[in-house]
Design a protein around this motif. Structure first.
Motif, PDB file in Angstrom:
ATOM      1  N   ILE A   1      10.589   5.361  -4.668  1.00  0.00           N
ATOM      2  CA  ILE A   1       9.840   4.755  -3.673  1.00  0.00           C
ATOM      3  C   ILE A   1      10.717   3.880  -2.572  1.00  0.00           C
ATOM      4  O   ILE A   1      10.499   3.756  -1.603  1.00  0.00           O
ATOM      5  CB  ILE A   1       8.785   3.826  -4.292  1.00  0.00           C
ATOM      6  CG1 ILE A   1       7.890   4.669  -5.127  1.00  0.00           C
ATOM      7  CG2 ILE A   1       8.096   2.698  -3.549  1.00  0.00           C
ATOM      8  CD1 ILE A   1       6.737   3.704  -5.842  1.00  0.00           C
ATOM      9  N   PHE A   2      11.690   3.266  -3.550  1.00  0.00           N
ATOM     10  CA  PHE A   2      12.655   2.433  -2.817  1.00  0.00           C
ATOM     11  C   PHE A   2      13.585   3.296  -1.518  1.00  0.00           C
ATOM     12  O   PHE A   2      13.584   3.024  -0.415  1.00  0.00           O
ATOM     13  CB  PHE A   2      13.322   1.646  -3.693  1.00  0.00           C
ATOM     14  CG  PHE A   2      14.577   0.868  -3.036  1.00  0.00           C
ATOM     15  CD1 PHE A   2      14.463  -0.114  -2.232  1.00  0.00           C
ATOM     16  CD2 PHE A   2      15.785   1.330  -2.947  1.00  0.00           C
ATOM     17  CE1 PHE A   2      15.333  -1.232  -1.513  1.00  0.00           C
ATOM     18  CE2 PHE A   2      16.923   0.635  -2.329  1.00  0.00           C
ATOM     19  CZ  PHE A   2      16.562  -0.704  -1.674  1.00  0.00           C
ATOM     20  N   ILE A   3      13.938   4.391  -2.241  1.00  0.00           N
ATOM     21  CA  ILE A   3      15.068   5.148  -1.606  1.00  0.00           C
ATOM     22  C   ILE A   3      14.468   5.987  -0.344  1.00  0.00           C
ATOM     23  O   ILE A   3      14.743   5.988   0.860  1.00  0.00           O
ATOM     24  CB  ILE A   3      15.729   6.113  -2.063  1.00  0.00           C
ATOM     25  CG1 ILE A   3      16.625   5.404  -3.317  1.00  0.00           C
ATOM     26  CG2 ILE A   3      16.576   7.144  -1.485  1.00  0.00           C
ATOM     27  CD1 ILE A   3      17.315   6.254  -4.109  1.00  0.00           C
TER      28      ILE A   3
ATOM     29  N   ASP B   1       0.970  -1.115  -0.029  1.00  0.00           N
ATOM     30  CA  ASP B   1      -0.164   0.089   0.096  1.00  0.00           C
ATOM     31  C   ASP B   1       0.840   1.266  -0.018  1.00  0.00           C
ATOM     32  O   ASP B   1       0.556   2.219  -0.612  1.00  0.00           O
ATOM     33  CB  ASP B   1      -0.902  -0.026   1.189  1.00  0.00           C
ATOM     34  CG  ASP B   1      -1.907  -1.043   1.230  1.00  0.00           C
ATOM     35  OD1 ASP B   1      -2.238  -1.627   0.074  1.00  0.00           O
ATOM     36  OD2 ASP B   1      -2.499  -1.385   2.253  1.00  0.00           O
ATOM     37  N   PHE B   2       1.949   1.284   0.717  1.00  0.00           N
ATOM     38  CA  PHE B   2       2.848   2.126   0.442  1.00  0.00           C
ATOM     39  C   PHE B   2       3.465   2.724  -0.643  1.00  0.00           C
ATOM     40  O   PHE B   2       3.444   3.739  -1.212  1.00  0.00           O
ATOM     41  CB  PHE B   2       4.280   2.090   1.518  1.00  0.00           C
ATOM     42  CG  PHE B   2       3.795   1.899   2.988  1.00  0.00           C
ATOM     43  CD1 PHE B   2       3.600   2.790   3.884  1.00  0.00           C
ATOM     44  CD2 PHE B   2       3.982   0.528   3.611  1.00  0.00           C
ATOM     45  CE1 PHE B   2       3.122   3.048   4.965  1.00  0.00           C
ATOM     46  CE2 PHE B   2       3.538   0.616   5.035  1.00  0.00           C
ATOM     47  CZ  PHE B   2       3.283   1.531   5.709  1.00  0.00           C
ATOM     48  N   MET B   3       3.618   1.590  -1.461  1.00  0.00           N
ATOM     49  CA  MET B   3       4.008   1.755  -2.928  1.00  0.00           C
ATOM     50  C   MET B   3       3.041   2.420  -3.831  1.00  0.00           C
ATOM     51  O   MET B   3       3.101   3.501  -4.639  1.00  0.00           O
ATOM     52  CB  MET B   3       4.485   0.437  -3.375  1.00  0.00           C
ATOM     53  CG  MET B   3       5.698  -0.494  -2.652  1.00  0.00           C
ATOM     54  SD  MET B   3       5.994  -2.053  -3.386  1.00  0.00           S
ATOM     55  CE  MET B   3       6.551  -1.697  -5.089  1.00  0.00           C
ATOM     56  N   GLU B   4       1.783   1.987  -3.708  1.00  0.00           N
ATOM     57  CA  GLU B   4       0.555   2.594  -4.426  1.00  0.00           C
ATOM     58  C   GLU B   4       0.318   3.970  -3.954  1.00  0.00           C
ATOM     59  O   GLU B   4       0.167   4.567  -4.865  1.00  0.00           O
ATOM     60  CB  GLU B   4      -0.834   1.509  -4.009  1.00  0.00           C
ATOM     61  CG  GLU B   4      -0.444   0.137  -4.516  1.00  0.00           C
ATOM     62  CD  GLU B   4      -0.170   0.145  -6.161  1.00  0.00           C
ATOM     63  OE1 GLU B   4      -0.753   0.976  -7.011  1.00  0.00           O
ATOM     64  OE2 GLU B   4       0.234  -1.026  -6.261  1.00  0.00           O
ATOM     65  N   ALA B   5       0.578   4.294  -2.763  1.00  0.00           N
ATOM     66  CA  ALA B   5       0.104   5.621  -2.478  1.00  0.00           C
ATOM     67  C   ALA B   5       1.150   6.593  -3.007  1.00  0.00           C
ATOM     68  O   ALA B   5       0.903   7.609  -3.253  1.00  0.00           O
ATOM     69  CB  ALA B   5       0.118   5.650  -0.825  1.00  0.00           C
ATOM     70  N   ALA B   6       2.567   6.049  -2.887  1.00  0.00           N
ATOM     71  CA  ALA B   6       3.773   6.864  -3.429  1.00  0.00           C
ATOM     72  C   ALA B   6       3.580   7.139  -4.872  1.00  0.00           C
ATOM     73  O   ALA B   6       3.860   8.238  -5.486  1.00  0.00           O
ATOM     74  CB  ALA B   6       5.000   6.473  -3.007  1.00  0.00           C
ATOM     75  N   ARG B   7       3.118   6.075  -5.866  1.00  0.00           N
ATOM     76  CA  ARG B   7       2.803   6.076  -7.174  1.00  0.00           C
ATOM     77  C   ARG B   7       1.891   7.228  -7.322  1.00  0.00           C
ATOM     78  O   ARG B   7       1.591   7.890  -8.473  1.00  0.00           O
ATOM     79  CB  ARG B   7       2.671   4.905  -7.677  1.00  0.00           C
ATOM     80  CG  ARG B   7       3.476   3.837  -7.677  1.00  0.00           C
ATOM     81  CD  ARG B   7       3.237   2.653  -8.480  1.00  0.00           C
ATOM     82  NE  ARG B   7       4.268   1.357  -8.542  1.00  0.00           N
ATOM     83  CZ  ARG B   7       4.166   0.313  -7.792  1.00  0.00           C
ATOM     84  NH1 ARG B   7       3.012   0.147  -7.056  1.00  0.00           N
ATOM     85  NH2 ARG B   7       4.926  -0.466  -7.760  1.00  0.00           N
TER      86      ARG B   7
ATOM     87  N   MET C   1      10.599   2.730   1.261  1.00  0.00           N
ATOM     88  CA  MET C   1      10.775   1.319   1.605  1.00  0.00           C
ATOM     89  C   MET C   1      12.107   1.069   2.256  1.00  0.00           C
ATOM     90  O   MET C   1      12.126   0.274   3.212  1.00  0.00           O
ATOM     91  CB  MET C   1      10.519   0.651   0.316  1.00  0.00           C
ATOM     92  CG  MET C   1       9.445   0.691  -0.573  1.00  0.00           C
ATOM     93  SD  MET C   1       7.921   0.647   0.519  1.00  0.00           S
ATOM     94  CE  MET C   1       7.754  -1.098   0.511  1.00  0.00           C
ATOM     95  N   ALA C   2      13.074   1.780   1.859  1.00  0.00           N
ATOM     96  CA  ALA C   2      14.255   1.369   2.453  1.00  0.00           C
ATOM     97  C   ALA C   2      14.238   2.013   3.775  1.00  0.00           C
ATOM     98  O   ALA C   2      14.877   1.231   4.871  1.00  0.00           O
ATOM     99  CB  ALA C   2      15.447   2.153   1.643  1.00  0.00           C
ATOM    100  N   PRO C   3      13.627   3.082   4.486  1.00  0.00           N
ATOM    101  CA  PRO C   3      13.731   3.443   5.815  1.00  0.00           C
ATOM    102  C   PRO C   3      12.956   2.391   6.546  1.00  0.00           C
ATOM    103  O   PRO C   3      13.152   2.134   7.685  1.00  0.00           O
ATOM    104  CB  PRO C   3      13.063   4.647   5.874  1.00  0.00           C
ATOM    105  CG  PRO C   3      13.232   5.302   4.442  1.00  0.00           C
ATOM    106  CD  PRO C   3      13.392   4.078   3.575  1.00  0.00           C
ATOM    107  N   LEU C   4      11.760   1.842   5.866  1.00  0.00           N
ATOM    108  CA  LEU C   4      10.896   0.576   6.462  1.00  0.00           C
ATOM    109  C   LEU C   4      11.889  -0.608   6.907  1.00  0.00           C
ATOM    110  O   LEU C   4      11.588  -1.360   7.538  1.00  0.00           O
ATOM    111  CB  LEU C   4       9.767   0.270   5.752  1.00  0.00           C
ATOM    112  CG  LEU C   4       8.729   1.482   5.660  1.00  0.00           C
ATOM    113  CD1 LEU C   4       7.608   1.027   4.690  1.00  0.00           C
ATOM    114  CD2 LEU C   4       8.378   1.938   7.208  1.00  0.00           C
TER     115      LEU C   4
END
Length: 282
Positions: A188-190, A173-179, A193-196
């Protein structure tokens, strides 16, 4: 009441067992630490390995001799180990986290085959790869070079697999929200997701740094000049057919362990959290 007593007895038994295992594990290092202060090693190896060491046998002479007479070379080895550890750990964590994250979070053709290749690569003994790897590094003219030590093992299959497992615990869901907000895949990764994945990154950073710091065989093969030796390779030169300087070897060994111990205790909480989540989830 009986259940409480049983639970306490179980906890005490587990504590005593773990304490015993810790004492057994620390025993060789404690002996190494104590004997590193012994100047006359003939007393230590008299009639085998002597376990009785008196206070009058202890001094700082071995450390003084190591840092003064051979300090220039020892610090060069220490610097090489530090540079290689930082270089290897940073590059390994960067690429392995991206690969593991990409495999787990994206769907693409041949994904299962790719995962199978990663798992099968973990079964290949590293020693069987030494000759072809050396031929490759030699053809690239990377002998006696930091990158010659780092490149062959930079993307380790176990590290990739660990990040794959950890990434599965993250919500898409984090990826979809960022998109939706217009963020690109790399962003998205940097940024998200990377901090997670910080606990997993910390855990693998400690393991990779420890492996790089303690690596002996590959640096020995790639580095042929004494000034290019790492610490693990360099201190072995104190043992030779012409004489064994055990006092310098023991003192150098103790100093070489200190950075790893400090690194672990500084990141202990994140290390345990990352290992637990990456190991049992997914």
């Amino acid at each position: 009441m009986t259940g409480t007593r049983t639970r306490k007895a179980y906890q005490i038994s587990v504590f005593l067992l773990l304490f015993l295992l810790a004492a057994i594990s620390l025993g060789p290092f404690i002996y190494l630490l104590v004997t590193s202060f012994v100047t006359d090693m003939s007393q230590v190896f008299k009639n085998g390995v002597a376990l009785k060491i008196s206070v009058d046998m202890l001094s700082l002479e071995s450390y003084k001799l190591l840092l003064e007479d051979n300090g220039g070379m020892y610090f060069a080895w220490f610097k090489n180990s530090v540079v290689l550890t930082i270089l290897y750990t940073s590059l390994s964590i960067l690429f392995c986290s991206m690969v593991g994250y990409g495999i787990s979070m994206y769907e693409f053709r041949g994904k299962r085959i790719f995962v199978l290749l990663v798992l099968s690569t973990m079964m290949i003994p590293v020693e069987t790869l030494m000759i072809p790897l050396y031929n490759e590094i030699s053809s690239m003219k990377l002998t006696n070079n930091y990158f010659g030590v780092v490149l062959p093992f930079m993307v380790a299959p176990f590290t990739v697999f660990f990040f794959m497992q950890y990434a599965r615990t993250l919500s898409k869901d984090f990826m979809e929200a960022a998109r939706i907000d217009g963020c690109g895949e790399l962003g998205i990764f940097i940024k998200i997701m990377a901090p997670l994945m910080k606990p997993a990154i910390t855990s693998m950073a400690i393991l990779q740094a420890t492996n790089s710091w303690n690596d002996f065989l590959w640096p020995l093969i790639v580095m042929s000049k004494s000034e290019q030796f790492t610490l693990t390779v360099g201190i072995q030169t104190y043992l030779s057919p012409y004489g064994n300087n055990y006092n310098l070897l023991f003192a150098g060994g103790v100093i070489s362990v200190i950075p790893v111990i400090l690194l672990f205790f500084a990141c202990q909480r994140l290390f345990m959290e990352g290992m637990i989540q990456g190991g049992i989830k997914g």
